[in-house]
Design an enzyme around this catalytic site. Structure first.
Site, mmCIF file in Angstrom:
data_model
loop_
_atom_site.group_PDB
_atom_site.id
_atom_site.type_symbol
_atom_site.label_atom_id
_atom_site.label_comp_id
_atom_site.label_asym_id
_atom_site.label_seq_id
_atom_site.Cartn_x
_atom_site.Cartn_y
_atom_site.Cartn_z
ATOM 1 N N LYS A 12 0.868 -1.188 0.000
ATOM 2 C CA LYS A 12 0.000 0.000 0.000
ATOM 3 C C LYS A 12 0.898 1.230 0.000
ATOM 4 C CE LYS A 12 -4.216 0.043 0.584
ATOM 5 N NZ LYS A 12 -5.093 -0.405 -0.535
ATOM 6 N N THR A 57 -3.124 -5.464 0.560
ATOM 7 C CA THR A 57 -2.583 -4.117 0.775
ATOM 8 C C THR A 57 -3.496 -3.346 1.723
ATOM 9 O OG1 THR A 57 -3.693 -3.044 -1.105
ATOM 10 C CG2 THR A 57 -1.592 -4.137 -1.559
ATOM 11 N N ASP A 58 -4.786 -3.684 1.715
ATOM 12 C CA ASP A 58 -5.713 -3.029 2.638
ATOM 13 C C ASP A 58 -5.342 -3.337 4.091
ATOM 14 O OD1 ASP A 58 -8.238 -1.425 2.798
ATOM 15 O OD2 ASP A 58 -8.849 -3.187 3.970
ATOM 16 N N PHE A 154 32.126 29.713 -10.672
ATOM 17 C CA PHE A 154 32.115 28.585 -11.609
ATOM 18 C C PHE A 154 32.847 28.996 -12.881
ATOM 19 C CE2 PHE A 154 30.228 25.592 -14.723
ATOM 20 C CZ PHE A 154 30.618 24.419 -14.097
ATOM 21 N N ARG A 171 28.673 34.211 -7.840
ATOM 22 C CA ARG A 171 27.300 33.908 -8.245
ATOM 23 C C ARG A 171 26.499 33.471 -7.036
ATOM 24 N NH1 ARG A 171 27.321 27.782 -11.019
ATOM 25 N NH2 ARG A 171 28.206 26.781 -9.182
ATOM 26 N N GLN A 214 29.101 20.460 -7.293
ATOM 27 C CA GLN A 214 29.664 19.132 -7.034
ATOM 28 C C GLN A 214 30.609 19.185 -5.834
ATOM 29 O OE1 GLN A 214 29.205 20.542 -10.049
ATOM 30 N NE2 GLN A 214 29.129 19.039 -11.693
ATOM 31 N N ASN A 240 20.612 22.457 -9.302
ATOM 32 C CA ASN A 240 21.284 23.761 -9.269
ATOM 33 C C ASN A 240 20.235 24.800 -9.638
ATOM 34 O OD1 ASN A 240 23.058 25.858 -9.321
ATOM 35 N ND2 ASN A 240 24.461 24.966 -10.831
ATOM 36 N N HIS A 242 19.358 27.860 -10.706
ATOM 37 C CA HIS A 242 20.123 28.942 -11.334
ATOM 38 C C HIS A 242 19.500 30.311 -11.060
ATOM 39 C CE1 HIS A 242 22.294 25.840 -13.416
ATOM 40 N NE2 HIS A 242 21.208 25.411 -14.041
HETATM 41 O O1 URC Z 1 28.171 24.081 -9.988
HETATM 42 C C1 URC Z 1 27.980 23.881 -11.204
HETATM 43 N N1 URC Z 1 28.301 22.662 -11.737
HETATM 44 C C2 URC Z 1 28.132 22.368 -13.069
HETATM 45 O O2 URC Z 1 28.452 21.245 -13.526
HETATM 46 C C3 URC Z 1 27.597 23.385 -13.884
HETATM 47 N N2 URC Z 1 27.291 23.447 -15.197
HETATM 48 C C4 URC Z 1 26.775 24.677 -15.438
HETATM 49 O O3 URC Z 1 26.355 25.072 -16.555
HETATM 50 N N3 URC Z 1 26.759 25.418 -14.296
HETATM 51 C C5 URC Z 1 27.259 24.626 -13.308
HETATM 52 N N4 URC Z 1 27.458 24.857 -11.988
#
Ligand code: URC
Length: 287
Positions: A12, A57-58, A154, A171, A214, A240, A242
């Site tokens: 469930k 499942t009930d 970056f 950024r 990363q 990410n 943006h």
């Molecule tokens: O921290 C980031 N890792 C990426 O692999 C990546 N690629 C991207 O376009 N911006 C970012 N920023």
């Protein structure tokens, strides 16, 4: 043609359960979402239509509600273990149980019985238990939204004929952390462990000068493993989120990292794990 039954499980999904504990005028709330999934001697139900081996499942749903009343719900990991052990230990045809629980937080407004749904992250766990007594506990969270308004760069990435991204030395770095961490054993103080892991994630995010999401991911995982001995592996999925600098030049205005367009899609999706070199075998923990 010769065919055979492949891997299967059933259960469930998403039993929504709210447990109120009445301590006189003061009430306490637990708001959870329970999904159980069982496997075992399920050839007949698939091949012949006999349901003799099937715990409905009930019934699985009802067990969650009954156990919430009988035993209460404290740490979700403990409640998941209770259910998983019950299904396997009480039914010879059930050899393996997977129980997943999400927990939604509520904060007290005032008085004893008024609450507002918390804007915090969702706490999660996935527990497995099989008839050999093998047990795994994975705790986690999702929607932990965090942002650094600086200390993120970056640059230095591959540039090919399709690359338009401009390198940046300053950024916004924002993400919604989804993380799951595996406990080396199935016994533990899950409440304290959760609070410390969450804090370690936040501290590492805030304190890491980031050259990529990363790198931040790895720093967060490392911090958790340094902070909590019982955690042997952690896995992340981090979008990410943006934030693009808006061009204000058409309006005769400069923009020194002050006004951003917060895009919701597409987003980079950074996934990865960090584990102890001597982490015990994960077996079925991540299934
Ligand atoms: O921290 C980031 N890792 C990426 O692999 C990546 N690629 C991207 O376009 N911006 C970012 N920023």
């Amino acid at each position: 043609m010769s065919v055979i039954l492949g891997p299967n499980r059933y259960g469930k999904a998403e039993t929504r359960l709210v447990r109120v504990v009445r301590d006189g005028e003061v009430h306490h709330l637990k708001d959870i979402n329970v999904s159980s999934s069982l496997s075992g001697e399920m050839e007949s139900v698939h091949l012949t239509g006999s349901n003799a081996a099937v715990l409905p499942t009930d019934t699985q749903k009802n067990t969650a509600y009954a156990f919430a009343k009988k035993y209460g719900v404290d740490q979700i990991e403990d409640f998941a273990l209770l259910l998983a052990r019950h299904f396997v230990d009480s039914q010879p045809t059930i050899h393996h149980a997977r129980v997943e629980i999400e927990e939604y937080g509520w904060e007290r407004i005032s008085g004893g019985h008024s609450f507002v749904r918390s804007g915090r992250e969702v706490r999660t766990c996935v527990v497995h238990y099989d008839r050999d007594g093998r047990t795994s506990v994975v705790s986690g969270l999702k929607d932990l939204v965090v942002l650094n308004s600086t200390d993120s760069e970056f640059h230095g990435y591959i540039v090919d004929e399709y690359t338009t991204l401009q390198p940046t030395g300053d950024r916004i770095l924002a993400t919604a952390v989804a993380a799951q961490w595996r406990h080396a054993s199935a016994t533990g103080e899950f409440g304290k462990s959760y609070a410390d892991v969450r804090q370690a994630l936040l501290d590492a995010f805030a304190e890491t000068y980031s050259l990529s999401l990363q790198q931040t991911l790895y720093a967060m995982g490392r911090r958790v493993l340094e902070t909590r001995q019982e955690v042997c592996e952690i896995r992340f999925a981090m979008p990410n989120k943006h934030h693009f600098l808006v061009d204000l030049a058409p309006f005769g205005l400069d923009n020194d990292n002050e006004v951003f367009y917060a895009a919701d899609r597409p987003y980079g999706l950074i996934e990865g794990g960090v584990l102890r070199e001597d982490a015990p075998d994960a077996a079925f923990a991540w299934e």
